[in-house]
Design a protein around this motif. Structure first.
Motif, PDB file in Angstrom:
ATOM      1  N   ILE A  78      84.218  93.196  92.322  1.00  0.00           N
ATOM      2  CA  ILE A  78      85.335  92.979  91.243  1.00  0.00           C
ATOM      3  C   ILE A  78      85.592  94.321  90.843  1.00  0.00           C
ATOM      4  N   GLU A  79      84.706  95.053  90.268  1.00  0.00           N
ATOM      5  CA  GLU A  79      85.088  96.557  89.960  1.00  0.00           C
ATOM      6  C   GLU A  79      86.184  97.416  90.782  1.00  0.00           C
ATOM      7  N   GLY A  80      85.789  97.121  92.186  1.00  0.00           N
ATOM      8  CA  GLY A  80      86.513  97.915  93.148  1.00  0.00           C
ATOM      9  C   GLY A  80      88.015  97.046  93.232  1.00  0.00           C
ATOM     10  N   MET A  81      87.835  95.728  93.162  1.00  0.00           N
ATOM     11  CA  MET A  81      89.372  95.247  93.273  1.00  0.00           C
ATOM     12  C   MET A  81      90.308  95.495  92.117  1.00  0.00           C
ATOM     13  N   MET A  82      89.376  95.483  91.118  1.00  0.00           N
ATOM     14  CA  MET A  82      90.226  95.966  89.605  1.00  0.00           C
ATOM     15  C   MET A  82      90.783  97.315  89.767  1.00  0.00           C
ATOM     16  N   LEU A  83      90.081  98.389  90.319  1.00  0.00           N
ATOM     17  CA  LEU A  83      90.441  99.573  90.363  1.00  0.00           C
ATOM     18  C   LEU A  83      91.596  99.740  91.437  1.00  0.00           C
ATOM     19  N   ALA A  84      91.387  99.067  92.320  1.00  0.00           N
ATOM     20  CA  ALA A  84      92.768  98.925  93.483  1.00  0.00           C
ATOM     21  C   ALA A  84      93.995  98.401  92.777  1.00  0.00           C
ATOM     22  N   GLY A  85      93.759  97.485  92.014  1.00  0.00           N
ATOM     23  CA  GLY A  85      94.846  96.827  91.372  1.00  0.00           C
ATOM     24  C   GLY A  85      95.521  97.768  90.277  1.00  0.00           C
ATOM     25  N   ALA A  86      94.683  98.357  89.480  1.00  0.00           N
ATOM     26  CA  ALA A  86      95.241  99.405  88.450  1.00  0.00           C
ATOM     27  C   ALA A  86      95.922 100.467  89.449  1.00  0.00           C
ATOM     28  N   PHE A  87      95.184 100.925  90.400  1.00  0.00           N
ATOM     29  CA  PHE A  87      96.095 102.109  90.916  1.00  0.00           C
ATOM     30  C   PHE A  87      97.371 101.667  91.491  1.00  0.00           C
ATOM     31  N   ALA A  88      97.310 100.425  92.267  1.00  0.00           N
ATOM     32  CA  ALA A  88      98.280  99.851  92.779  1.00  0.00           C
ATOM     33  C   ALA A  88      99.639  99.779  91.841  1.00  0.00           C
ATOM     34  N   ALA A  89      99.261  99.269  90.794  1.00  0.00           N
ATOM     35  CA  ALA A  89      99.944  99.055  89.589  1.00  0.00           C
ATOM     36  C   ALA A  89     100.797 100.321  89.166  1.00  0.00           C
ATOM     37  N   PHE A  90      99.866 101.315  89.161  1.00  0.00           N
ATOM     38  CA  PHE A  90     100.301 102.941  88.708  1.00  0.00           C
ATOM     39  C   PHE A  90     101.309 103.268  89.757  1.00  0.00           C
ATOM     40  N   VAL A  91     101.041 103.314  90.996  1.00  0.00           N
ATOM     41  CA  VAL A  91     101.873 103.871  91.951  1.00  0.00           C
ATOM     42  C   VAL A  91     103.263 103.014  91.905  1.00  0.00           C
ATOM     43  N   ALA A  92     103.093 101.761  91.715  1.00  0.00           N
ATOM     44  CA  ALA A  92     104.306 101.058  91.844  1.00  0.00           C
ATOM     45  C   ALA A  92     105.387 101.492  90.719  1.00  0.00           C
ATOM     46  N   LYS A  93     104.544 101.491  89.377  1.00  0.00           N
ATOM     47  CA  LYS A  93     105.298 101.730  88.414  1.00  0.00           C
ATOM     48  C   LYS A  93     105.922 103.169  88.243  1.00  0.00           C
ATOM     49  N   THR A  94     105.148 104.159  88.631  1.00  0.00           N
ATOM     50  CA  THR A  94     105.750 105.351  88.746  1.00  0.00           C
ATOM     51  C   THR A  94     107.144 105.451  89.969  1.00  0.00           C
ATOM     52  N   ASN A  95     106.896 104.511  90.701  1.00  0.00           N
ATOM     53  CA  ASN A  95     107.990 104.733  91.656  1.00  0.00           C
ATOM     54  C   ASN A  95     109.393 103.903  91.294  1.00  0.00           C
ATOM     55  N   THR A  96     109.165 103.011  90.313  1.00  0.00           N
ATOM     56  CA  THR A  96     110.143 102.205  89.729  1.00  0.00           C
ATOM     57  C   THR A  96     110.492 102.515  88.191  1.00  0.00           C
ATOM     58  N   ASN A  97     110.269 103.834  87.962  1.00  0.00           N
ATOM     59  CA  ASN A  97     110.551 104.200  86.473  1.00  0.00           C
ATOM     60  C   ASN A  97     111.994 104.088  86.206  1.00  0.00           C
ATOM     61  N   ASP A  98     112.866 104.356  87.095  1.00  0.00           N
ATOM     62  CA  ASP A  98     114.437 104.214  86.942  1.00  0.00           C
ATOM     63  C   ASP A  98     114.774 102.766  87.055  1.00  0.00           C
ATOM     64  N   TRP A  99     113.979 101.737  87.318  1.00  0.00           N
ATOM     65  CA  TRP A  99     114.271 100.317  87.241  1.00  0.00           C
ATOM     66  C   TRP A  99     114.538 100.049  85.807  1.00  0.00           C
ATOM     67  N   PRO A 100     115.315  98.799  85.498  1.00  0.00           N
ATOM     68  CA  PRO A 100     114.960  98.230  84.067  1.00  0.00           C
ATOM     69  C   PRO A 100     113.557  98.178  83.920  1.00  0.00           C
ATOM     70  N   LEU A 101     113.114  98.443  82.487  1.00  0.00           N
ATOM     71  CA  LEU A 101     111.867  98.355  82.188  1.00  0.00           C
ATOM     72  C   LEU A 101     111.016  97.030  82.788  1.00  0.00           C
ATOM     73  N   THR A 102     111.667  95.975  82.358  1.00  0.00           N
ATOM     74  CA  THR A 102     110.976  94.618  82.339  1.00  0.00           C
ATOM     75  C   THR A 102     110.689  94.246  83.942  1.00  0.00           C
ATOM     76  N   THR A 103     111.856  94.487  84.654  1.00  0.00           N
ATOM     77  CA  THR A 103     111.629  94.435  86.046  1.00  0.00           C
ATOM     78  C   THR A 103     110.641  95.257  86.774  1.00  0.00           C
ATOM     79  N   SER A 104     110.612  96.496  86.249  1.00  0.00           N
ATOM     80  CA  SER A 104     109.676  97.322  87.002  1.00  0.00           C
ATOM     81  C   SER A 104     108.331  96.903  86.565  1.00  0.00           C
ATOM     82  N   LEU A 105     108.088  96.614  85.238  1.00  0.00           N
ATOM     83  CA  LEU A 105     106.666  96.114  84.950  1.00  0.00           C
ATOM     84  C   LEU A 105     106.319  94.996  85.700  1.00  0.00           C
ATOM     85  N   LEU A 106     107.458  93.966  85.940  1.00  0.00           N
ATOM     86  CA  LEU A 106     106.846  92.526  86.757  1.00  0.00           C
ATOM     87  C   LEU A 106     106.526  93.056  88.014  1.00  0.00           C
ATOM     88  N   PHE A 107     107.403  93.930  88.575  1.00  0.00           N
ATOM     89  CA  PHE A 107     107.179  94.180  90.123  1.00  0.00           C
ATOM     90  C   PHE A 107     105.819  94.898  90.245  1.00  0.00           C
TER      91      PHE A 107
END
Ligand SMILES: Nc1ncnc2c1ncn2[C@@H]1O[C@H](COP(=O)(O)OP(=O)(O)OP(=O)(O)O)[C@@H](O)[C@H]1O
Ligand SMILES: [Mg+2]
Lengths: 349, 516
Positions: A78-107
């Motif tokens: 679980i620890e690893g899956m969590m970390l992978a999720g966190a990192f994936a979320a971060f990468v996705a977020k930094t790459n969609t910073n210019d999208w509307p905030l809610t859309t970017s967060l949900l994505f």
């Protein structure tokens, strides 16, 4: 008494205790009692808020564990899956910073869930297809996630914005409970709903009945025509998705950024919560809240400037409670009987 | 013969496992409204054949026809859809779930997204009253006695509207009373037009209930018999391929000094309730003391205390003059020179995942010749295993086969072989022939008598009155955690024992005898 009777009794005691504590918290925060600082430190709104914030990733982690283990696959990854999720979320977020905030967060949330799911599927494939020892497979998942996320982490990237609180009309007006429970960001609500959903799912639906049968007595499930391994694949993948969501919560709602190894053992503590809660969603939630509370307490005590006890000891509190609770309960809980065992149809083909 | 269409036909079925031909061109027909008794030695391939009919195993060759049409089954789901139900040799119930959940598992009744437990409970009540299969739908399976669990298994099959019912050794775990109940149910089912395949090792039972008997030996059908004309001896000969002595020959005992002595023993069961309430008994060297009684009257706990597996809460236990009340199982095995054939072979008798050879040294592996210093001597272990497998006729492809994959009866022989092959002075045997075929029963009974004649003290616990009466020199009857009476074998008639087992005390018994 039979174990299931013992647990019914324990559950009732747990609920009574929880209600009593809520009543106490309301009293402390709405009456003159609150003038006693130690009571405010113990039960103040700030302590309660912190408790929930610390508890949510544990709750999600524990739900992930329940999903997997109820179907018979041990998930210490679980620890690893969590970390992978966190990192994936971060990468996705930094790459969609210019999208509307809610859309970017949900994505980004979806990406976290998806990557978690892939990790879950990986764990299931290792354990079922390749008959790897499930503890080892889980460890592989942890090392994999830690290694890849550290290697790919771009320290200059910045995630902009996180989930903002949504106050639920009327409910959020209730004193104490309102602000603590009903004025929270999206993922907190989602986590709490998930607990109820999982409880209903496990004990009142066809999926749940079959999942539990597969985890308790796969041969019996097989003899009534249930595809044992298909259920295990499905549930372990679902479990990975929920762990991914926990990682998403850390980045997109709690902290706002990613740090190396940011899960900091939460995956393991949520396993403890799952065990303490006897593999029941509400039980595990209660345990998570307890563990979250010890973290809150640590925080509040340090903030209140307690000096009589060295702060290192106070910082030890959450881990100490975890150890005591787990060692005290481990003999009494009852894991799914077929947990960790590969199921082979005896046909030989 | 029968002019009706068979509901099930097995044609030329062959099943090959690595190293074993479990079924070889087997032919079988089953008609509606009949009970077909299926007999065969341990490992003859009965369970394998049934698992093929039930879709759990796929046949290597051959064809199955249901209601005249050839069928291919990929999983039990297909068999269930064809109206085939099976009660397995080892129950397939989830212990922590309720009866309702177990019954509907795999064929759930659904309302909206939710399980409809009430509807299932109603169906269970319906089935229960129609076939007199009393059971509380909301009871948790692990709380139920074995006999009731079996009823749940039958309900499970009937709930799926099975017309073809396979019962794989349903009686080997039941008490005589429960067996009578089962026979009534089977008879009712037969009259309702269901077709039943009934597997057992007890010849008396097939003769009593079956309409037709088929005998398997080493995977092949070796013959068919008519229960009207067949006898136990003729069936046994057909099964084993030679004459079998159904009654053990034994001379009078010559008891020596007391080996096992139990005084005022008390203990609690798993639920913490008192199970032994002051049990006292003595077993001398060179005699067999049989403990009779209905299952669940403290026999299990008595054996567990004597073997060191359960702590005594009161009283004393002495073996060969040494106090062993608080001794560990290994101390009792070593210093007491005792051996134990446990009631539940899966829980206490063997390690299913270990090969046969290791299972044969489970309690001696740490001693020479099996260990030298810190290392295990594989060659000595293998040789020991080869000798015992031959001597006790354990049917296994090799001594390195997983013990768990042996047929039920061969697992039991494995345990017996290990326990009997050491120098001992005390033998504690609980249900030593459960699930074993007549040929092997003969052999094991002879071994027990031979041990006695060598001067071993034997404590035999069995729920089968026949076994107790055939072997014992003295018979103790247990009732509710106490020994009601101990009778010399000559005085122990079936009637007297029956009354004692029902808890009628000797004095009341004689009083009742006088008044009539
Ligand atoms: N899954 C399996 N893998 C390998 N061999 C098997 C398997 N199941 C059964 N066998 C072998 O097939 C043979 C037939 O076994 P089966 O269980 O059908 O016997 P049985 O007639 O039911 O005996 P019993 O009366 O002891 O239950 C045995 O030699 C057994 O070792
Ligand atoms: Mg069998």
């Amino acid at each position: 008494m039979r174990p299931h009777r013992v647990w019914k009794a324990t559950a009732i005691v747990g609920w009574v205790l929880a209600l009593a504590l809520v009543a106490l918290a309301i009293l402390v925060n709405t009456t003159a009692l609150g003038e006693r600082t130690w009571l405010r430190v113990l039960f103040g709104v700030s302590a309660l808020n912190f408790t929930l914030r610390a508890a949510i990733p544990l709750i999600l982690g524990a739900m992930s564990g329940i999903l997997c283990e109820r179907s018979g696959i041990i998930n210490i990854g679980i620890e690893g899956m969590m970390l992978a999720g966190a990192f994936a979320a971060f990468v996705a977020k930094t790459n969609t910073n210019d999208w509307p905030l809610t859309t970017s967060l949900l994505f980004s949330t979806l990406v976290a869930v998806g990557i978690g799911g892939i990790m879950g599927l990986l764990h299931a494939t290792f354990s079922i297809r390749f008959r790897m020892d499930q503890i080892i497979s889980g460890t592989v998942i942890i090392i994999l996630a830690a290694g890849i996320s550290a290697y790919l982490f771009d320290r200059d990237a910045v995630a902009e914005g996180k989930f903002a609180p949504i106050a639920i009309p009327l409910l959020s007006q209730i004193p104490v409970i309102g602000p603590v429970l009903f004025a929270k960001p999206l993922l907190t609500y989602l986590a709490l709903i998930l607990v109820a959903l999982l409880h209903v799912g496990l004990f009142y639906t066809r999926w749940g009945l079959r999942t539990r049968a597969v985890g308790e007595h796969p041969r019996a499930a097989d003899t009534v025509g249930i595809p044992v391994n298909r259920y295990r694949y499905m549930n372990t993948t679902l479990g990975g998705m929920v762990a991914g969501l926990a990682g998403g919560y850390l980045v997109l709602e709690a902290v706002g950024q990613f740090q190396e190894g940011m899960t900091a053992g939460r995956g393991f503590i949520s396993l403890a919560a799952m065990i303490f809660g006897n593999w029941n969603p509400f039980g595990a939630m209660g345990a998570s809240v307890l563990f979250g509370y010890t973290q809150a307490l640590q925080n509040e005590l340090l903030l209140a400037g307690v000096k009589t006890v060295p702060r290192h000891f106070i910082s030890m509190l959450p881990y100490l409670v975890t150890i005591v609770v787990v060692s005290g309960f481990v003999g009494r809980v009852r894991p799914p009987a077929a947990e960790g065992k590969v199921y082979e149809t005896e046909g030989g083909e | 013969m029968d002019t009706r269409e068979p509901i099930l036909e097995v044609r030329d079925i062959t099943k090959v496992f690595p190293g074993v031909v479990a079924n070889n061109r087997v032919h079988l027909e089953l008609y509606p409204g009949e009970i077909l008794g299926l007999l065969g030695e341990n490992g003859a391939g009965k369970s394998t054949l049934m698992n093929i009919i039930y879709g759990l195993y796929r046949p290597t060759e051959g064809e199955i026809r249901v209601r005249g049409r050839p069928v291919t089954m990929h999983s039990p789901k297909d068999a269930i859809a064809l109206g085939i139900g099976m009660v397995h040799q080892h129950f397939q119930l989830v212990p922590v779930m309720s009866v309702v959940d177990n019954v509907m598992l795999g064929s759930e009744s659904i309302r909206g997204p939710f399980l409809d437990r009430e509807a299932v409970a109603r169906r269970i009540q319906e089935i229960a009253s129609r076939y007199s299969l009393e059971v509380d739908p909301y009871a948790i399976v692990e709380d139920l006695p074995v006999g009731v669990r079996q009823r749940v298994e039958i309900i499970k099959a009937l709930y799926r509207e099975a017309d073809i019912l396979i019962l794989d050794e349903p009686t080997s775990v039941l008490t005589p009373q429960e067996i009578q109940g089962l026979f009534q149910i089977m008879d009712l089912l037969r009259r309702q037009g269901k077709a039943i395949i009934f597997i057992t090792h007890k010849l008396k039972e097939v003769l009593h209930i079956a309409d037709r008997i088929v005998v398997l030996r080493r995977g092949e059908v070796v013959g068919e018999a008519d229960p009207q004309t067949a006898s136990q001896a003729s069936l046994a000969a057909m099964m084993v391929g030679r004459e079998v002595m159904l009654v053990v020959e034994k001379g009078p005992a010559s008891p020596g000094p007391v080996v096992l002595e139990v005084e005022g023993l008390e203990a609690v069961n798993d639920l913490g309730e008192p199970a032994l309430r002051g049990v006292s008994l003595q077993v001398r060297a060179g005699e067999i003391l049989g403990v009779a009684g209905v299952q669940g009257n403290g026999q299990t706990e008595l054996v567990e205390v004597i073997t060191g597996l359960r702590p005594a809460t009161g009283g004393r236990l002495r073996i060969a003059g040494q106090d062993m009340t608080r001794a560990s199982p290994r101390q009792i095995t070593d210093r007491g020179q005792s051996c134990h054939v446990p009631e539940d072979r899966h829980a206490y008798g063997m390690v299913g995942a270990y090969p046969v050879a290791y299972n044969l040294v489970l309690n001696t592996y740490y001693r020479p010749p099996f260990a030298q210093g810190l290392t295990i001597q594989e060659e000595a272990i293998a040789e020991h295993a080869r000798r015992l497998v031959a001597e006790y006729d354990v049917r296994t492809p090799s001594i390195y086969t997983r013990a768990g994959s042996l047929s039920g009866g061969n697992q039991q022989k494995l345990v017996v072989a290990r326990e009997f092959s050491r120098p001992i002075q005390l033998l504690i045997a609980a249900q030593p022939t459960r699930g074993i075929d007549v040929g092997s029963i003969e052999f094991i009974h002879q071994q027990i008598v031979a041990k006695r004649d060598q001067g071993v003290a034997v404590l035999l616990v069995s729920y089968e009155l026949d076994e107790i009466m055939a072997l014992s020199d003295r018979i103790a009857v247990m009732y509710q955690g106490q020994i009601l009476d101990v009778l010399p074998a000559e005085e122990a008639t079936r009637e007297r024992l029956g009354l004692l087992m029902a808890g009628v005390h000797p004095q009341e018994h004689t009083a009742a005898g006088l008044s009539t």
